[in-house]
Design a protein around this motif. Structure first.
Motif, PDB file in Angstrom:
ATOM      1  N   ALA A  76       0.832  -1.284  -0.072  1.00  0.00           N
ATOM      2  CA  ALA A  76      -0.118   0.036  -0.048  1.00  0.00           C
ATOM      3  C   ALA A  76       0.833   1.270   0.005  1.00  0.00           C
ATOM      4  CB  ALA A  76      -0.795  -0.113   1.179  1.00  0.00           C
ATOM      5  N   ILE A  77       2.034   1.150   0.864  1.00  0.00           N
ATOM      6  CA  ILE A  77       2.637   2.403   0.752  1.00  0.00           C
ATOM      7  C   ILE A  77       3.470   2.659  -0.390  1.00  0.00           C
ATOM      8  CG2 ILE A  77       5.068   3.216   1.736  1.00  0.00           C
ATOM      9  CD1 ILE A  77       2.497   3.908   3.582  1.00  0.00           C
ATOM     10  N   PHE A  78       3.794   1.289  -1.119  1.00  0.00           N
ATOM     11  CA  PHE A  78       4.446   1.520  -2.502  1.00  0.00           C
ATOM     12  C   PHE A  78       3.694   2.063  -3.203  1.00  0.00           C
ATOM     13  CE2 PHE A  78       5.174   0.010  -6.691  1.00  0.00           C
ATOM     14  CZ  PHE A  78       6.730   0.104  -6.717  1.00  0.00           C
ATOM     15  N   PHE A  79       2.515   1.517  -3.508  1.00  0.00           N
ATOM     16  CA  PHE A  79       1.653   2.290  -4.512  1.00  0.00           C
ATOM     17  C   PHE A  79       1.272   3.655  -4.342  1.00  0.00           C
ATOM     18  CE2 PHE A  79       1.249  -2.336  -5.742  1.00  0.00           C
ATOM     19  CZ  PHE A  79       1.622  -1.900  -7.133  1.00  0.00           C
ATOM     20  N   ALA A  80       1.131   3.903  -2.903  1.00  0.00           N
ATOM     21  CA  ALA A  80       0.824   5.468  -2.730  1.00  0.00           C
ATOM     22  C   ALA A  80       1.867   6.302  -3.184  1.00  0.00           C
ATOM     23  CB  ALA A  80       0.461   5.480  -1.049  1.00  0.00           C
ATOM     24  N   ARG A  81       3.098   5.693  -2.993  1.00  0.00           N
ATOM     25  CA  ARG A  81       4.556   6.363  -3.421  1.00  0.00           C
ATOM     26  C   ARG A  81       4.163   6.663  -4.789  1.00  0.00           C
ATOM     27  NH1 ARG A  81       8.676   3.052  -1.519  1.00  0.00           N
ATOM     28  NH2 ARG A  81       8.388   3.783   0.394  1.00  0.00           N
ATOM     29  N   LEU A  82       3.824   5.479  -5.491  1.00  0.00           N
ATOM     30  CA  LEU A  82       3.866   5.677  -6.943  1.00  0.00           C
ATOM     31  C   LEU A  82       2.997   6.871  -7.359  1.00  0.00           C
ATOM     32  CD1 LEU A  82       5.052   4.366  -9.527  1.00  0.00           C
ATOM     33  CD2 LEU A  82       2.871   2.848  -9.134  1.00  0.00           C
ATOM     34  N   ILE A  83       1.697   6.856  -6.689  1.00  0.00           N
ATOM     35  CA  ILE A  83       0.770   7.753  -7.117  1.00  0.00           C
ATOM     36  C   ILE A  83       1.152   9.067  -6.827  1.00  0.00           C
ATOM     37  CG2 ILE A  83      -1.589   8.721  -6.363  1.00  0.00           C
ATOM     38  CD1 ILE A  83      -2.442   5.831  -5.893  1.00  0.00           C
ATOM     39  N   ALA A  84       1.949   9.293  -5.635  1.00  0.00           N
ATOM     40  CA  ALA A  84       2.604  10.642  -5.267  1.00  0.00           C
ATOM     41  C   ALA A  84       3.670  11.076  -6.251  1.00  0.00           C
ATOM     42  CB  ALA A  84       3.202  10.607  -3.983  1.00  0.00           C
ATOM     43  N   GLN A  85       4.358  10.042  -6.910  1.00  0.00           N
ATOM     44  CA  GLN A  85       5.461  10.545  -7.741  1.00  0.00           C
ATOM     45  C   GLN A  85       4.753  11.150  -9.081  1.00  0.00           C
ATOM     46  OE1 GLN A  85       7.650   6.607  -8.014  1.00  0.00           O
ATOM     47  NE2 GLN A  85       8.733   7.242  -6.256  1.00  0.00           N
TER      48      GLN A  85
END
Length: 121
Positions: A76-85
């Motif tokens: 979940a953190i990885f995909f939240a980071r991906l969305i933020a990027q």
């Protein structure tokens, strides 16, 4: 040890993002994007290690199993980071981050495939 990364890594990212976007500190954005690029480089490096270990037929030691909640939290953190990027305009970083993650997962499956099939024999 993963729980340190799982909770303090996102907290640091949020802090640097807050410094950058809310407070206007450009150094926060530079550190945050540098951290993201280092994460991508580490994932590609892990992929290289997995592939090289598979080519020379060296077994990759299995680590301790990670609890399911921690695995879901890290994803979940990885995909939240991906969305933020992607949201802040680092689309190429987001694409490379997702590519590195997928390559690392695929290389790990390839490198450990021999152990799973030979264990049943």
């Amino acid at each position: 040890m993963r729980w340190l990364y799982a909770f303090f890594g996102p907290a640091a990212e949020i802090a640097f993002g807050w410094l950058w976007l809310v407070r206007g500190v450009d150094a926060g954005g530079r550190v945050l994007t540098f951290y993201w690029w280092c994460t991508v480089a580490a994932l590609f490096g892990a992929t290289l290690i997995y592939v090289l270990a598979h080519w020379v037929n060296r077994p990759i030691p299995k680590g301790a199993s990670t609890p399911r909640a921690v695995r879901y939290w890290l994803r979940a953190i990885f995909f939240a980071r991906l969305i933020a990027q992607v949201a802040i305009g680092c689309t190429s970083l987001g694409v490379l981050s997702l590519t590195a993650w997928l390559f690392a997962r695929f290389a790990f499956l390839l490198a450990t495939e021999g152990e799973k099939s030979s264990a049943g024999v």
